[in-house]
Design an enzyme around this catalytic site. Sequence first.
Site, PDB file in Angstrom:
ATOM      1  N   TYR A 129       0.930  -1.229   0.173  1.00 33.56           N
ATOM      2  CA  TYR A 129      -0.144   0.119  -0.067  1.00 33.56           C
ATOM      3  C   TYR A 129       0.777   1.253  -0.051  1.00 33.56           C
ATOM      4  O   TYR A 129       0.367   2.271  -0.780  1.00 33.56           O
ATOM      5  CB  TYR A 129      -1.043   0.031   1.277  1.00 33.56           C
ATOM      6  CG  TYR A 129      -2.199  -0.913   0.717  1.00 33.56           C
ATOM      7  CD1 TYR A 129      -3.256  -0.294   0.159  1.00 33.56           C
ATOM      8  CD2 TYR A 129      -2.293  -2.255   1.250  1.00 33.56           C
ATOM      9  CE1 TYR A 129      -4.379  -0.909  -0.256  1.00 33.56           C
ATOM     10  CE2 TYR A 129      -3.331  -2.932   0.921  1.00 33.56           C
ATOM     11  CZ  TYR A 129      -4.473  -2.378  -0.083  1.00 33.56           C
ATOM     12  OH  TYR A 129      -5.591  -2.918  -0.357  1.00 33.56           O
TER      13      TYR A 129
ATOM     14  N   VAL B  12      -9.485   3.545  -5.486  1.00 39.19           N
ATOM     15  CA  VAL B  12      -8.885   4.163  -4.245  1.00 39.19           C
ATOM     16  C   VAL B  12      -8.123   5.405  -4.299  1.00 39.19           C
ATOM     17  O   VAL B  12      -7.574   6.009  -3.373  1.00 39.19           O
ATOM     18  CB  VAL B  12      -8.543   3.263  -3.277  1.00 39.19           C
ATOM     19  CG1 VAL B  12      -9.544   2.212  -2.779  1.00 39.19           C
ATOM     20  CG2 VAL B  12      -7.150   2.374  -3.966  1.00 39.19           C
TER      21      VAL B  12
ATOM     22  N   HIS C 245     -14.922   1.780  -2.748  1.00 37.32           N
ATOM     23  CA  HIS C 245     -13.894   0.870  -2.132  1.00 37.32           C
ATOM     24  C   HIS C 245     -13.076   1.659  -1.172  1.00 37.32           C
ATOM     25  O   HIS C 245     -11.912   0.935  -0.754  1.00 37.32           O
ATOM     26  CB  HIS C 245     -13.279   0.079  -3.195  1.00 37.32           C
ATOM     27  CG  HIS C 245     -14.143  -0.966  -3.747  1.00 37.32           C
ATOM     28  ND1 HIS C 245     -13.714  -1.452  -5.034  1.00 37.32           N
ATOM     29  CD2 HIS C 245     -15.235  -1.572  -3.539  1.00 37.32           C
ATOM     30  CE1 HIS C 245     -14.735  -2.579  -5.272  1.00 37.32           C
ATOM     31  NE2 HIS C 245     -15.551  -2.543  -4.702  1.00 37.32           N
TER      32      HIS C 245
ATOM     33  N   CYS D 263     -10.861   0.081  16.524  1.00 38.81           N
ATOM     34  CA  CYS D 263     -11.794   1.037  17.008  1.00 38.81           C
ATOM     35  C   CYS D 263     -12.139   2.086  16.056  1.00 38.81           C
ATOM     36  O   CYS D 263     -11.716   1.556  14.849  1.00 38.81           O
ATOM     37  CB  CYS D 263     -11.134   1.980  18.370  1.00 38.81           C
ATOM     38  SG  CYS D 263      -9.893   3.072  18.019  1.00 38.81           S
TER      39      CYS D 263
ATOM     40  N   CYS E 200      -2.254   2.304  16.596  1.00 40.81           N
ATOM     41  CA  CYS E 200      -3.504   3.404  17.074  1.00 40.81           C
ATOM     42  C   CYS E 200      -3.301   4.094  18.029  1.00 40.81           C
ATOM     43  O   CYS E 200      -3.082   3.518  19.250  1.00 40.81           O
ATOM     44  CB  CYS E 200      -4.894   2.572  16.976  1.00 40.81           C
ATOM     45  SG  CYS E 200      -6.232   3.849  17.541  1.00 40.81           S
TER      46      CYS E 200
ATOM     47  N   SER F  78     -13.519  -4.650 -14.649  1.00 37.36           N
ATOM     48  CA  SER F  78     -13.827  -6.094 -15.277  1.00 37.36           C
ATOM     49  C   SER F  78     -15.223  -6.332 -14.536  1.00 37.36           C
ATOM     50  O   SER F  78     -15.652  -7.421 -15.149  1.00 37.36           O
ATOM     51  CB  SER F  78     -12.849  -7.203 -14.428  1.00 37.36           C
ATOM     52  OG  SER F  78     -12.337  -6.867 -13.301  1.00 37.36           O
TER      53      SER F  78
ATOM     54  N   ASN G 149     -14.081  -0.349 -22.423  1.00 37.82           N
ATOM     55  CA  ASN G 149     -12.993  -1.352 -21.691  1.00 37.82           C
ATOM     56  C   ASN G 149     -12.485  -1.865 -23.177  1.00 37.82           C
ATOM     57  O   ASN G 149     -13.261  -2.646 -23.964  1.00 37.82           O
ATOM     58  CB  ASN G 149     -13.741  -2.187 -21.288  1.00 37.82           C
ATOM     59  CG  ASN G 149     -12.719  -3.295 -20.264  1.00 37.82           C
ATOM     60  OD1 ASN G 149     -11.707  -3.555 -20.723  1.00 37.82           O
ATOM     61  ND2 ASN G 149     -12.990  -3.284 -19.023  1.00 37.82           N
ATOM     62  N   PRO G 150     -11.286  -2.153 -23.353  1.00 39.54           N
ATOM     63  CA  PRO G 150     -10.510  -2.824 -24.365  1.00 39.54           C
ATOM     64  C   PRO G 150     -10.882  -4.544 -24.369  1.00 39.54           C
ATOM     65  O   PRO G 150     -10.850  -4.883 -25.648  1.00 39.54           O
ATOM     66  CB  PRO G 150      -9.309  -2.667 -24.063  1.00 39.54           C
ATOM     67  CG  PRO G 150      -8.822  -1.698 -23.209  1.00 39.54           C
ATOM     68  CD  PRO G 150     -10.112  -1.475 -22.437  1.00 39.54           C
TER      69      PRO G 150
HETATM   70  N1  APR Z   1      -8.894   1.727 -20.510  1.00 40.00           N
HETATM   71  C1  APR Z   1     -10.014   1.293 -20.030  1.00 40.00           C
HETATM   72  N2  APR Z   1     -10.222   0.182 -19.540  1.00 40.00           N
HETATM   73  C2  APR Z   1      -8.714  -0.665 -19.446  1.00 40.00           C
HETATM   74  C3  APR Z   1      -7.688  -0.143 -19.643  1.00 40.00           C
HETATM   75  C4  APR Z   1      -7.858   1.204 -20.257  1.00 40.00           C
HETATM   76  N3  APR Z   1      -6.559   1.946 -20.719  1.00 40.00           N
HETATM   77  N4  APR Z   1      -6.609  -0.723 -19.348  1.00 40.00           N
HETATM   78  C5  APR Z   1      -7.149  -1.950 -18.595  1.00 40.00           C
HETATM   79  N5  APR Z   1      -8.583  -1.806 -18.696  1.00 40.00           N
HETATM   80  C6  APR Z   1      -9.716  -2.614 -18.350  1.00 40.00           C
HETATM   81  C7  APR Z   1      -9.405  -4.182 -18.279  1.00 40.00           C
HETATM   82  O1  APR Z   1      -9.757  -4.627 -19.534  1.00 40.00           O
HETATM   83  C8  APR Z   1     -10.200  -4.708 -17.017  1.00 40.00           C
HETATM   84  O2  APR Z   1     -11.223  -5.052 -17.722  1.00 40.00           O
HETATM   85  O3  APR Z   1      -9.792  -2.387 -16.864  1.00 40.00           O
HETATM   86  C9  APR Z   1     -10.319  -3.504 -16.120  1.00 40.00           C
HETATM   87  C10 APR Z   1      -9.498  -3.554 -14.735  1.00 40.00           C
HETATM   88  O4  APR Z   1      -9.982  -4.706 -13.915  1.00 40.00           O
HETATM   89  P1  APR Z   1      -9.481  -4.991 -12.581  1.00 40.00           P
HETATM   90  O5  APR Z   1      -8.086  -4.856 -12.566  1.00 40.00           O
HETATM   91  O6  APR Z   1     -10.227  -6.087 -12.163  1.00 40.00           O
HETATM   92  O7  APR Z   1     -10.238  -3.599 -11.753  1.00 40.00           O
HETATM   93  P2  APR Z   1     -11.342  -3.440 -11.134  1.00 40.00           P
HETATM   94  O8  APR Z   1     -12.801  -3.707 -11.978  1.00 40.00           O
HETATM   95  O9  APR Z   1     -11.356  -1.847 -10.680  1.00 40.00           O
HETATM   96  O10 APR Z   1     -11.491  -4.053 -10.056  1.00 40.00           O
HETATM   97  C11 APR Z   1     -12.625  -3.825  -9.021  1.00 40.00           C
HETATM   98  O11 APR Z   1     -11.530  -5.305  -7.262  1.00 40.00           O
HETATM   99  O12 APR Z   1      -9.439  -5.794  -6.668  1.00 40.00           O
HETATM  100  C12 APR Z   1     -10.542  -5.287  -6.379  1.00 40.00           C
HETATM  101  O13 APR Z   1     -11.156  -3.513  -4.794  1.00 40.00           O
HETATM  102  C13 APR Z   1     -10.405  -3.669  -5.928  1.00 40.00           C
HETATM  103  O14 APR Z   1     -11.555  -1.863  -6.687  1.00 40.00           O
HETATM  104  C14 APR Z   1     -11.118  -3.050  -7.099  1.00 40.00           C
HETATM  105  C15 APR Z   1     -11.959  -3.982  -7.469  1.00 40.00           C
END
Ligand code: APR
Length: 244
Positions: free
Chosen positions: A52, A88, A106, A117, A136, A180, A204-205
């Site tokens: 983090y 985040v 999130h 606490c 804390c 995703s 989303n690609p």
């Molecule tokens: N533009 C648009 N989409 C993109 C790009 C881009 N340049 N690059 C990657 N992606 C897409 C990927 O194809 C994928 O579907 O972004 C998505 C990222 O997916 P994750 O890594 O799973 O992220 P997210 O969906 O935000 O995850 C949700 O899961 O890990 C936990 O709490 C965490 O907030 C997070 C949550």
Amino acid sequence: MRVLVITGAGVSAESGIPTFRGKDGYWRNLDPAKLATPEAFARDPNLVWDWYRERRQRIRKAQPNPAHRAIANLALQADEFLLVTQNVDDLHLRAGLPAEKMVQIHGDIFMTRCSRCEFRRYEHEQEQDGGSLPKCPECGALMRPGVVWFGEQLDLRKIGTVENFVTGGDCDLVIVAGTSALFGYIIDWALRARGQAGQLIEVNPEETSLSQFATKSFREPAGVALARLVNELLGNANRRAPTH
Ligand code: APR
């Protein structure tokens, strides 16, 4: 226009913040999906804090990209607007999106909270590398990142804000970008918000479990697709505006 935007890690990818599930997400060969858990923190809090702290540092140095700016622009122009972000980081805010038009569902990576606490504090300044585990000041328990980990409950007040917006009227437009869409509540909010007639645009690609419901999908990076889409939307809105 009444607009709901939902974003995920892909929207910050072009700012150099690794996504969770992409190949770049791995850190020291570890899967972030396994690090962002209460179990990982209980097993090795030093390791989780190192991850983090590194992510915080990367975010401090990062800059908002055209996707963040396009969303902020849309927020300022739409009659009613809410952004639900799973990110985040603070890049939506730094792009100019008003805090009251956004829910970080999130949590916020710069928040540190007590694992026992209610104590919490905001830590945006750079921390010492390899710092010791924070305790804390109120109860002495271990402090943890103030984000929502896998299997943890979402903040009820934040859910309330999203629910109010979703039930407050159908949206003309719902945009889901860079996620995703693995969580049921993300798909549920997107579908309920668009109602019977609203557009649901996915950016989303890659194909996701939301794609089958989208009225339009842009298989492009968010920075490219959102900048163009918002330009078109705002251009059309201005053309339709009545003249005096
Ligand atoms: N533009 C648009 N989409 C993109 C790009 C881009 N340049 N690059 C990657 N992606 C897409 C990927 O194809 C994928 O579907 O972004 C998505 C990222 O997916 P994750 O890594 O799973 O992220 P997210 O969906 O935000 O995850 C949700 O899961 O890990 C936990 O709490 C965490 O907030 C997070 C949550």
